[in-house]
Write a protein that holds these residues in place. Sequence first.
Motif, short mmCIF file in Angstrom:
data_model
loop_
_atom_site.label_atom_id
_atom_site.label_comp_id
_atom_site.label_asym_id
_atom_site.label_seq_id
_atom_site.Cartn_x
_atom_site.Cartn_y
_atom_site.Cartn_z
N VAL A 126 43.63 34.61 34.94
CA VAL A 126 44.08 35.25 36.18
C VAL A 126 42.93 36.13 36.66
O VAL A 126 42.51 37.06 35.96
CB VAL A 126 45.35 36.09 35.96
N LYS A 127 42.40 35.83 37.83
CA LYS A 127 41.28 36.60 38.39
C LYS A 127 41.82 37.86 39.07
O LYS A 127 42.65 37.76 39.97
CB LYS A 127 40.47 35.76 39.37
N VAL A 128 41.32 39.01 38.65
CA VAL A 128 41.83 40.29 39.12
C VAL A 128 40.77 40.99 39.97
O VAL A 128 39.68 41.30 39.48
CB VAL A 128 42.21 41.21 37.94
N GLY A 129 41.09 41.27 41.22
CA GLY A 129 40.21 42.08 42.06
C GLY A 129 40.50 43.55 41.83
O GLY A 129 41.66 43.97 41.84
N SER A 130 39.46 44.35 41.59
CA SER A 130 39.67 45.76 41.26
C SER A 130 38.44 46.59 41.60
O SER A 130 37.30 46.12 41.46
CB SER A 130 39.97 45.89 39.76
N ASP A 131 38.67 47.80 42.07
CA ASP A 131 37.59 48.76 42.27
C ASP A 131 37.43 49.51 40.94
O ASP A 131 38.17 50.45 40.66
CB ASP A 131 37.94 49.73 43.39
N ILE A 132 36.47 49.08 40.14
CA ILE A 132 36.37 49.57 38.76
C ILE A 132 35.54 50.86 38.72
O ILE A 132 34.47 50.92 38.10
CB ILE A 132 35.80 48.47 37.84
N ALA A 133 36.03 51.86 39.42
CA ALA A 133 35.35 53.17 39.44
C ALA A 133 36.38 54.25 39.71
O ALA A 133 36.17 55.13 40.53
CB ALA A 133 34.26 53.17 40.51
N LYS A 140 44.23 34.94 30.15
CA LYS A 140 43.35 36.10 30.14
C LYS A 140 43.24 36.66 31.55
O LYS A 140 43.03 35.91 32.50
CB LYS A 140 41.97 35.70 29.62
N PHE A 141 43.37 37.96 31.68
CA PHE A 141 43.18 38.62 32.97
C PHE A 141 41.71 39.08 33.05
O PHE A 141 41.28 39.93 32.28
CB PHE A 141 44.11 39.83 33.11
N GLU A 142 40.95 38.49 33.97
CA GLU A 142 39.53 38.80 34.12
C GLU A 142 39.31 39.67 35.36
O GLU A 142 39.60 39.26 36.48
CB GLU A 142 38.70 37.52 34.23
N PHE A 143 38.76 40.88 35.13
CA PHE A 143 38.54 41.83 36.22
C PHE A 143 37.21 41.55 36.91
O PHE A 143 36.18 41.38 36.26
CB PHE A 143 38.57 43.26 35.69
N GLU A 144 37.25 41.52 38.25
CA GLU A 144 36.05 41.39 39.07
C GLU A 144 36.00 42.59 40.01
O GLU A 144 36.99 42.91 40.67
CB GLU A 144 36.08 40.09 39.88
N THR A 145 34.86 43.26 40.06
CA THR A 145 34.78 44.49 40.84
C THR A 145 34.56 44.22 42.33
O THR A 145 33.87 43.27 42.71
CB THR A 145 33.67 45.41 40.30
N ASP A 190 45.81 43.28 29.65
CA ASP A 190 45.73 42.62 28.35
C ASP A 190 47.12 42.37 27.77
O ASP A 190 47.40 41.30 27.20
CB ASP A 190 44.91 43.46 27.37
N ALA A 191 47.99 43.36 27.91
CA ALA A 191 49.36 43.22 27.40
C ALA A 191 50.12 42.14 28.16
O ALA A 191 50.87 41.35 27.57
CB ALA A 191 50.09 44.56 27.48
N LEU A 192 49.92 42.07 29.48
CA LEU A 192 50.55 41.02 30.28
C LEU A 192 50.04 39.64 29.86
O LEU A 192 50.80 38.67 29.78
CB LEU A 192 50.27 41.24 31.77
#
Length: 321
Positions: A70-77, A108-113, A99-101
Amino acid sequence: MTARSPRRPSVALRPTAIGALAVAGALLLTACGDQTNEADAKKSKDSGSSAAAAPLADLLPEDVKAKGVVKVGSDIAYAPVEFKDDSGKTAGIDPDLADALGKQLGVKFEFETGTFDTLLTGLRSGRYDIAMSAMTDTKDRQEGVDSDTGKKVGEGVDFVDYFTAGVSIYTKKGDDKGIKTWADLCGKKLVVQRGTVSEDLAKAESKKCGKGKKITLEAFDNDQQAQTRLRAGGADAGSSDFPVAAYAVKTSGGGNDFQLVGEQVEAAPYGIAVAKDDAKLRDAIKAALDAVIKSGEYQKILDKWGASEGAVTEAVINGGK
């Protein structure tokens, strides 16, 4: 790729030689086929084991289940919700919950900034499967309306709500400039992250200020930039979601840079954003989140990051107002 061999003169083969070559070729193909089948069988078995270990895997859309990601869009700041730790790894409340989900769903939930104000656009364009970034669930975002202009700017999104947070104001430590409430910001300079509820609140409050006493607002791509500006004396105050402001007060400069002022306001749910046409993924995430809450893992994650007061007792779809 192997190097080509020099061409040799053609030689007539006897029938017995041809038969022997045919048998050898058949045996070789059979052996290769057996190895391929064994590899496929092992892969299938491994996938089956993973699915068996993930009780809610069958709730996912088939394309997501097949990708395993699952591709996750996130502002990692935005510590402690999501940020890069000292080793460069994505850490925080959202990555831990993801990770728990993932364990519940077998993916796998993969975070992309990305910058916060572009996350929903990225979701709508298919760059991300979901957006998970301390995003407040609001009716405007559900309906694709620009909060500033009131105009429709795109298709809305659905939210799976997983946390509750208000908005706080913070100042340099020992120098609150007389700021206790949002009304006290009139005539002052405030730094925020662009596209956030803090920015919306500041704009709304500024309209209430007397003539010549508007709030001077400076918006940045991320909250860390806003904190740097305030720390350097370039503003009177900053504003962000309560858990983020509280974390900055606790950690920046060893706790010597900032202080919270006044009470948090506008408590509202954080939601995981999902495209309107992806109801199956939305419902799978809701079911997984409910399972994580019920198991106690959810509370452990919030306790770890000092955010337990924002806990919810169940996942809600589009609970924002």
